[in-house]
Motif scaffolding. Structure first.
Motif, short mmCIF file in Angstrom:
data_model
loop_
_atom_site.label_atom_id
_atom_site.label_comp_id
_atom_site.label_asym_id
_atom_site.label_seq_id
_atom_site.Cartn_x
_atom_site.Cartn_y
_atom_site.Cartn_z
N PRO A 183 33.39 45.69 48.63
CA PRO A 183 33.69 46.87 47.81
C PRO A 183 32.42 47.61 47.43
CG PRO A 183 33.76 44.90 46.45
CD PRO A 183 33.54 44.43 47.87
N GLU A 184 32.59 48.86 47.12
CA GLU A 184 31.49 49.64 46.56
C GLU A 184 31.31 49.23 45.09
OE1 GLU A 184 29.49 51.88 48.07
OE2 GLU A 184 30.47 51.29 49.94
N PRO A 185 30.11 49.40 44.54
CA PRO A 185 29.92 49.10 43.12
C PRO A 185 30.85 49.96 42.26
CG PRO A 185 27.81 49.42 44.21
CD PRO A 185 28.86 49.83 45.20
N TYR A 186 31.36 49.36 41.20
CA TYR A 186 32.26 50.11 40.31
C TYR A 186 31.47 51.19 39.58
CZ TYR A 186 36.24 50.96 37.25
OH TYR A 186 37.30 51.54 36.61
N PRO A 187 32.00 52.41 39.49
CA PRO A 187 31.26 53.51 38.86
C PRO A 187 31.26 53.44 37.34
CG PRO A 187 33.39 54.30 39.61
CD PRO A 187 33.29 52.87 40.07
N LEU A 208 44.07 49.75 41.74
CA LEU A 208 43.71 48.44 42.30
C LEU A 208 42.21 48.18 42.22
CD1 LEU A 208 45.81 48.15 45.59
CD2 LEU A 208 46.30 47.17 43.36
N ALA A 209 41.86 46.92 42.02
CA ALA A 209 40.47 46.48 42.10
C ALA A 209 40.45 45.03 42.56
CB ALA A 209 39.77 46.62 40.76
N TRP A 210 39.63 44.74 43.56
CA TRP A 210 39.49 43.37 44.08
C TRP A 210 38.01 43.13 44.33
CZ3 TRP A 210 43.85 41.02 47.46
CH2 TRP A 210 43.62 39.65 47.65
N ASN A 260 39.95 54.15 47.10
CA ASN A 260 39.19 53.55 48.20
C ASN A 260 39.37 52.03 48.23
OD1 ASN A 260 38.08 55.88 49.39
ND2 ASN A 260 36.52 56.01 47.79
N GLU A 261 39.57 51.41 47.06
CA GLU A 261 39.88 49.99 47.03
C GLU A 261 41.20 49.72 47.74
OE1 GLU A 261 38.47 46.66 45.15
OE2 GLU A 261 37.41 47.90 46.60
N ALA A 286 43.91 47.68 52.55
CA ALA A 286 45.13 47.93 53.32
C ALA A 286 45.24 46.93 54.46
CB ALA A 286 45.11 49.35 53.89
N GLY A 287 46.39 46.33 54.58
CA GLY A 287 46.61 45.34 55.63
C GLY A 287 46.38 43.92 55.17
N THR A 288 45.65 43.74 54.06
CA THR A 288 45.40 42.38 53.58
C THR A 288 46.70 41.66 53.26
OG1 THR A 288 43.25 42.98 52.68
CG2 THR A 288 44.31 41.05 51.73
N ALA A 289 47.63 42.39 52.68
CA ALA A 289 48.90 41.77 52.28
C ALA A 289 49.99 41.93 53.34
CB ALA A 289 49.38 42.37 50.97
N GLU A 290 49.65 42.58 54.47
CA GLU A 290 50.67 42.83 55.49
C GLU A 290 50.57 41.84 56.65
OE1 GLU A 290 50.17 46.89 56.56
OE2 GLU A 290 50.61 47.64 54.55
N LEU A 291 50.03 40.67 56.40
CA LEU A 291 49.90 39.66 57.44
C LEU A 291 51.26 39.09 57.80
CD1 LEU A 291 46.82 37.71 56.06
CD2 LEU A 291 46.82 39.50 57.79
N SER A 292 51.41 38.75 59.07
CA SER A 292 52.65 38.13 59.50
C SER A 292 52.73 36.72 58.94
CB SER A 292 52.69 38.07 61.03
OG SER A 292 51.71 37.17 61.50
N PRO A 293 53.95 36.17 58.83
CA PRO A 293 54.08 34.78 58.37
C PRO A 293 53.31 33.81 59.26
CG PRO A 293 56.21 35.89 58.33
CD PRO A 293 55.26 36.82 59.02
#
Length: 692
Positions: free
Chosen positions: A220-224, A471-473, A600-601, A606-613
């Motif tokens: 991630p980019e530094p939080y502003p 969102l922030a991770w 941007n987070e 995006a796609g992190t939670a869209e993994l197949s089983p």
């Protein structure tokens, strides 16, 4: 002269506590002592045996001057190993690990260093760290539970850098369930050095070139933090400096706390549309990232305000009780008088008296675990502005309001509350509830496993609940946090923030005429330059949602971003001036930087939670192999002992297919001998990357 009470001996305690067993024919055969590193007894495990083969082995501990059943509370690091002082006295000797104290005693009697954690199911609760880096030999009982025990212990010891070997019990001609004691009895004077060991086949371990199972997520980019303004920025920086939590955890926490304080006082109005100031945040961080410590400081003003409301509520309840008693007396008097005239004039008299005095509002400003129904009841009976804040988002996503049956209506209800401050509920038991002029800020601090589950939920995503969350991770700061001898109790920046948020909390609520709970916040308008800047941002984000655009993969979040900018700008404006009437261009610019960081987070993740089983199963299986030190894997081993989610053959086969395709697993041609038997389906597993 009074006799001095004597402390009960372990032997006497065992005879007393196990008197019933002894009366039933069980004979005491051993009294096993578990001691600390200095040799001080912690508890005992008496062992009794019946002529028919049954055993009784239960712990007892000293409780005052007498013994009582059970073990003392285990230390944080785990329970001590059996014969711990002997283990520590000879750190160069190999350590024999067996099942049961009698087996350990038998090996020790033969001149060996031996230990056990107890029975076959005892491995999990023990402190194995005294064996770190040592050479160990596992000698399990000759049965299924014994094999599982050895597998589990081996994994823990390999993680501690131990050289682990294992006796091939299948080659010892032992009966089912046979153990060390049985072998020593059958082989008096037997040479332990000649015992057969299980050995992995000579399979090469070089040559792996695995690919990631999922798309690599860029950092991630530094939080502003600088865009948070003169009140929030210094406070967030103090939290980051002393608590040393990730910058996004600190920034999101203070911004969410500010939203709770400001949301009741004003709305942004633009071209006839009303935008509340409620902000929803979803911040993801591993356990140990000090989310709770940050949240406690950020929410100090809200919790102090809630305490003050609770004290006032006690006084209000007393006054209400008196008013209610007076009202009831007047009603009773009116009914008595009307009774003499056969009810004439009763309706008019009751109308003149009026309705019962309303109960004081519930003094709740924050909630942690909530359902749509519970929230509706709280907002109907309590203050019209609340915050749902929790550092354990599992309470929300795993609670009753987010079950498969209730998640749709919960998400729909919450989305309306975010959009317009309206809460509309219809229930057969409770009737209809429609509340206007309500506000709810929200900050859910979640561990990754909870966040991934929520982000992959079709309902939460499809109905827009998650898209309304910023969102922030952030990356972990664990391992880079030297101790800070600094207290935040008197930190000037945090004190200023708490004071300012407290002022906003204590502001009189702007209520609709004749209402005591329906908010009617004053309008905040944009200056001409602020509106021009906002329109420019709106159009840029919109263009980014076209196919192939920067935000094409996160349209739900992107479509809400211009509104998020207005909400953040409104909060920042009220922080600087309670009576602000207009948002200037500079504040819109700061709000835009913050909202775009969160967008941007979303794009980054995006796609992190869209993994197949299949990929998730493969990750779980690979992680288990690495955690337990398995470099060779056979199917039955995984189906019996592996992660629960892959213990069906079809699921396991699909997961192994993913690992093979990604280069994390390679079939061993012709199989291999593992755990004393030839296994047809064997894979060698690529080791975890350095630091992985």
């Amino acid at each position: 002269m009074n006799a001095v009470p004597k402390m009960e001996t372990p032997q006497a305690g065992a005879r007393r506590l196990f008197a019933r067993d002894i009366a039933e024919g069980f004979a005491p055969v051993a009294l096993h002592c578990y001691a600390d590193a200095d040799g001080q007894p912690l508890f005992y495990r008496p062992r009794l045996k019946h002529p028919d083969g049954r055993k009784v082995i239960k712990p007892m501990r000293l409780d005052g001057l007498r013994y009582a059943m059970g073990e003392p509370p285990a230390p944080k690091e785990g329970k001590p190993l059996y014969r711990l002082p002997e283990l520590l006295a000879d750190t160069a000797a190999p350590v024999w690990i067996v099942e049961g104290e009698s087996c350990a005693d038998a090996l020790a009697k033969a001149g060996n260093v031996a230990t056990t954690s107890g029975g076959a199911s005892s491995a999990d609760g023990m402190d194995w760290t005294p064996l770190r880096g040592r050479s160990v030999i596992l000698w399990p009982d000759h049965d299924g539970p014994g094999a599982e025990y050895a597998d589990k212990v081996a994994g823990r010891l390999r993680a501690l850098g131990c050289d682990v070997r294992r006796i091939d019990v299948a080659a010892l001609n032992l009966p089912d369930g046979g153990d060390v004691v049985d072998w020593l009895a059958a082989n008096p004077g037997g040479d332990l050095d000649t015992l057969p060991m299980l050995a992995a086949p000579a399979v090469r371990v070089e040559g792996f070139a695995p690919e990631p199972l999922r798309r690599p997520v860029p950092p991630p980019e530094p939080y502003p933090l600088a865009e948070l303004g003169p009140v929030l920025q210094p406070a967030a920086e103090s939290l980051r400096r002393v608590i040393q939590a990730p910058d996004a955890v600190c920034g999101a926490s203070v911004l969410a706390a500010a939203s709770l304080a400001a949301q009741a006082l004003a709305d942004v109005e633009i071209d006839g549309r009303t935008v509340p100031l409620s902000l929803w945040m979803l911040t993801v961080a591993e356990s140990g990232e000090r989310k709770s410590a940050v949240d406690a400081e950020a929410m100090r003003a809200a919790r102090d305000h809630e305490k003050a409301l609770a004290k006032s509520h006690e006084v209000e309840l007393e006054a209400h009780a008196a008013e209610l008693a007076e009202w009831e007396a007047r009603c009773t008097d009116a009914k008595t008088k009307a009774k003499k005239s056969q009810g004439a004039g009763l309706a008019r008299a009751l109308q003149d008296i009026g309705p019962a005095p309303p109960a004081p509002l519930l003094p709740r400003v924050t909630v942690a675990d909530f359902t749509a129904e519970g929230l509706a009841k709280l907002l109907a009976a309590g203050w019209p502005t609340v915050g749902a804040f929790t550092d354990e988002a599992a309470l929300v996503f795993g609670g009753h309001g987010m079950t498969k049956e209730t998640v749709t209506r919960t998400a729909g209800t919450l989305c309306k509350l975010w959009d317009s401050g309206t809460l509309d509920r219809v229930r057969a038991m409770d009737g209809a509830t429609k509340l206007h002029g309500r506000r709810m800020a929200l900050h859910l601090l979640a561990q990754p496993v909870i966040a991934e589950r929520a982000l992959s939920d079709d309902v939460l995503s499809g109905q827009g609940f998650l898209a309304r969350c910023l969102l922030a991770w952030p990356q972990s700061t664990a391992g880079t946090r030297p101790y800070k001898a600094e207290s935040l109790r008197h930190d000037a920046a945090l004190g200023r923030m708490a004071h300012r948020l407290g002022e906003l909390h204590r502001e009189p609520l702007p209520l609709a005429e004749g209402e005591r709970q329906e908010l009617q916040p004053r309008p905040l308008h944009l200056s001409a330059k602020a509106k021009a800047a906002w329109v420019q941002l709106h159009d840029a984000v919109e263009a980014g949602m076209t196919p192939g655009g920067q935000f094409a993969t996160v349209k739900p979040w992107a479509s809400k971003t211009p509104e998020q900018v207005l909400r953040i700008a409104g909060v920042l404006s009220l922080l600087e001036s309670t009576g602000a009437q207009e948002i200037d261009a500079a504040t819109i610019g700061r709000a835009a930087e913050l909202a775009l960081w969160h967008l941007n987070e979303a794009a980054r993740l995006a796609g992190t939670a869209e993994l197949s089983p299949e990929v998730r199963d493969a990750e779980a299986l690979l992680g288990w192999c690495h955690d337990t030190g398995r470099t060779l894997l056979y199917s039955r081993d995984a189906l019996r002992l592996g992660p629960g989610r892959i213990r069906e053959r079809e699921t396991f086969t699909r997961a192994m297919g993913e690992l093979e395709r990604a280069g994390w697993a390679e079939p061993v041609e012709g199989g291999a001998v593992l755990d004393g038997r030839h296994r047809r389906h064997v894979w060698r597993i690529a080791p975890a990357p350095e630091g992985g």
